[in-house]
Design an enzyme around this catalytic site. Structure first.
Site, PDB file in Angstrom:
ATOM      1  N   VAL A   1      23.640  35.319  27.224  1.00 25.66           N
ATOM      2  CA  VAL A   1      22.900  35.965  26.168  1.00 25.66           C
ATOM      3  C   VAL A   1      23.607  36.832  25.209  1.00 25.66           C
ATOM      4  CG1 VAL A   1      20.451  35.428  27.035  1.00 25.66           C
ATOM      5  CG2 VAL A   1      21.497  37.671  27.301  1.00 25.66           C
ATOM      6  N   SER A   2      23.546  36.836  23.713  1.00 26.51           N
ATOM      7  CA  SER A   2      24.134  37.490  23.201  1.00 26.51           C
ATOM      8  C   SER A   2      24.299  39.095  22.954  1.00 26.51           C
ATOM      9  CB  SER A   2      24.132  36.995  21.435  1.00 26.51           C
ATOM     10  OG  SER A   2      24.425  35.831  21.388  1.00 26.51           O
ATOM     11  N   SER A   3      22.811  39.724  23.528  1.00 27.65           N
ATOM     12  CA  SER A   3      22.791  40.933  23.328  1.00 27.65           C
ATOM     13  C   SER A   3      21.903  41.507  24.485  1.00 27.65           C
ATOM     14  CB  SER A   3      22.159  41.373  22.078  1.00 27.65           C
ATOM     15  OG  SER A   3      20.634  41.016  22.028  1.00 27.65           O
TER      16      SER A   3
END
Length: 62
Positions: A8-10
């Site tokens: 996931v990106s963050s």
């Protein structure tokens, strides 16, 4: 042996949907590598571990 990789990106995002899919595919939780950071490059700890283990397994069996 099945391996899985989830990203996931963050840190605010939740990887649970991806984890559930991996588990549904029969991948053991201990064999799922997770990163919570941008996918702008491949310098991610989980990805590197996933890749290294995958290469080692291929070397043993193929």
């Amino acid at each position: 042996m099945k391996l899985g990789y989830v990203r996931v990106s963050s840190k605010d995002q939740n990887q649970e949907r991806q984890m559930k899919k991996m588990l549904d595919l029969g991948i053991e939780e201990r064999m799922i590598f997770v990163d919570k950071q941008s996918g702008k490059d491949f310098e991610r700890p989980g990805y590197q571990a996933f890749r290294e283990l995958g290469c080692a397994i291929r070397a043993l069996f193929f």
